[in-house]
Each structure stands twice: as C-alpha cells, then as structure tokens.
Design a protein around this motif. Structure first.
Motif, short mmCIF file in Angstrom:
data_model
loop_
_atom_site.label_atom_id
_atom_site.label_comp_id
_atom_site.label_asym_id
_atom_site.label_seq_id
_atom_site.Cartn_x
_atom_site.Cartn_y
_atom_site.Cartn_z
N LYS A 126 9.10 2.54 -1.10
CA LYS A 126 8.65 1.58 -2.09
C LYS A 126 7.74 0.51 -1.49
O LYS A 126 6.69 0.19 -2.04
N ASN A 127 8.13 -0.07 -0.35
CA ASN A 127 7.33 -1.13 0.27
C ASN A 127 5.96 -0.62 0.67
O ASN A 127 4.95 -1.30 0.47
N GLN A 128 5.92 0.57 1.25
CA GLN A 128 4.65 1.17 1.65
C GLN A 128 3.77 1.45 0.43
O GLN A 128 2.57 1.19 0.45
N PHE A 129 4.37 1.94 -0.61
CA PHE A 129 3.63 2.29 -1.83
C PHE A 129 3.04 1.03 -2.47
O PHE A 129 1.87 1.00 -2.84
N VAL A 130 3.84 -0.04 -2.58
CA VAL A 130 3.36 -1.28 -3.19
C VAL A 130 2.28 -1.92 -2.33
O VAL A 130 1.26 -2.39 -2.84
N SER A 132 0.17 -0.43 -0.31
CA SER A 132 -1.07 0.35 -0.42
C SER A 132 -1.74 0.09 -1.77
O SER A 132 -2.96 0.03 -1.86
N LEU A 133 -0.95 -0.10 -2.80
CA LEU A 133 -1.50 -0.41 -4.12
C LEU A 133 -2.19 -1.78 -4.10
O LEU A 133 -3.31 -1.93 -4.58
N LEU A 134 -1.52 -2.78 -3.51
CA LEU A 134 -2.09 -4.13 -3.46
C LEU A 134 -3.33 -4.17 -2.58
O LEU A 134 -4.31 -4.84 -2.91
N SER A 135 -3.31 -3.48 -1.44
CA SER A 135 -4.48 -3.50 -0.56
C SER A 135 -5.67 -2.78 -1.22
O SER A 135 -6.82 -3.17 -0.99
N PHE A 137 -6.41 -2.86 -4.40
CA PHE A 137 -7.01 -3.73 -5.40
C PHE A 137 -7.64 -4.99 -4.77
O PHE A 137 -8.51 -5.60 -5.35
N ARG A 138 -7.20 -5.39 -3.58
CA ARG A 138 -7.80 -6.56 -2.90
C ARG A 138 -9.22 -6.24 -2.43
O ARG A 138 -10.05 -7.12 -2.36
N ASN A 139 -9.48 -4.99 -2.07
CA ASN A 139 -10.78 -4.60 -1.54
C ASN A 139 -11.85 -4.48 -2.62
O ASN A 139 -13.02 -4.38 -2.31
N GLN A 140 -11.46 -4.51 -3.86
CA GLN A 140 -12.46 -4.32 -4.94
C GLN A 140 -13.08 -5.60 -5.39
O GLN A 140 -12.66 -6.64 -5.47
#
Length: 140
Positions: A126-130, A132-135, A137-140
């Motif tokens: 879960k921590n890895q998945f969240v 990766s999701l947040l990173s 969206f930060r790059n966009q």
C-alpha cells in the motif's frame, strides 16, 4: 420487421433476472447461477400469462402515458404470476433428501468458480503504491 417487438421477450427476461439478482448487490458465482436458474424457471412458467377479465368477461386494460411515443397507450392487465416451480423444487428436494439421492446434487460441485480479477493479481504494498501515485501526479 418491427423494431418495437423484437427485443420485448429478451428485455422481459432481463427484468426478471434483475428482480431475483439486483445489480446493486454482489453475489458469489454459485449464488448468481442459482438466482439465474430461478429467474429462468419463473420466466418460463409465466411467459404466456392470459389477459385478466373483469366480472362482465371483458378484457382489462389500463391507460399509461408513453414518454417515448408522447401519447397515451393501453396496457393489458395480465393474470397474477404463479410460483408453482417453487413448490416443485421443494418437493423434489425433500424427495431427494429422503431417498438419499446425492448423485443429483452434482452441478454445484462440477461448476468451476471463475474467481475474481483481483484474486489473480498479487496485491501491491500500500505505501509503495500510494507513493508512486503521488509522485506521478507531482511531476505533471
């Protein structure tokens, strides 16, 4: 070919399936198969219901406003549906239980449960998945 008649029977059967297995509820595979069987039995028993008659012997109708036709239409009143198939199922089950006829209960054991799509994939951390999701969206 009339476009208003072609799918009526099919739509009626789907309405019966939705009655016995509402889409808003989740059912396991064997439960859904059983509910579909019951819907088919109910539909087959009641598909040719006669039109209801009043005390004078005249056929009964009711008026409905059709939004599709934007006009009033007459709908037939049908006799009440029957549930004789349920009585037959109960009688057969009791007979089979008394007779020890376990070989007739084969379908539930033969049916292969297809499982779920999620069950075929490994669950990610879960921590890895969240993260990766947040990173992402930060790059966009």
């Amino acid at each position: 070919m009339s476009p208003t008649i072609q799918t009526y029977s099919n739509e009626s059967f789907h309405q019966i399936i939705n009655h016995f297995a509402p889409k808003m509820n989740h059912y396991r595979f064997k439960g859904m198969v059983a509910r579909t069987y019951i819907a088919a039995l109910h539909f087959n028993e009641n598909v040719g219901r006669a039109q209801q008659e009043n005390k004078e012997g005249d056929l009964e109708y009711s008026l409905w406003f059709s939004r599709a036709k934007k006009d009033w239409v007459a709908k037939k009143h049908l006799v009440e549906p029957t549930f004789e198939y349920a009585v037959n199922i109960i009688e057969m089950a009791l007979y089979m239980a008394k007779s020890n006829m376990k070989e007739f209960f084969y379908t539930a054991d033969i049916m292969c449960d297809p499982g779920t799509i999620a069950g075929k994939l490994p669950k990610p951390d879960k921590n890895q998945f969240v993260s990766s999701l947040l990173s992402r969206f930060r790059n966009q």
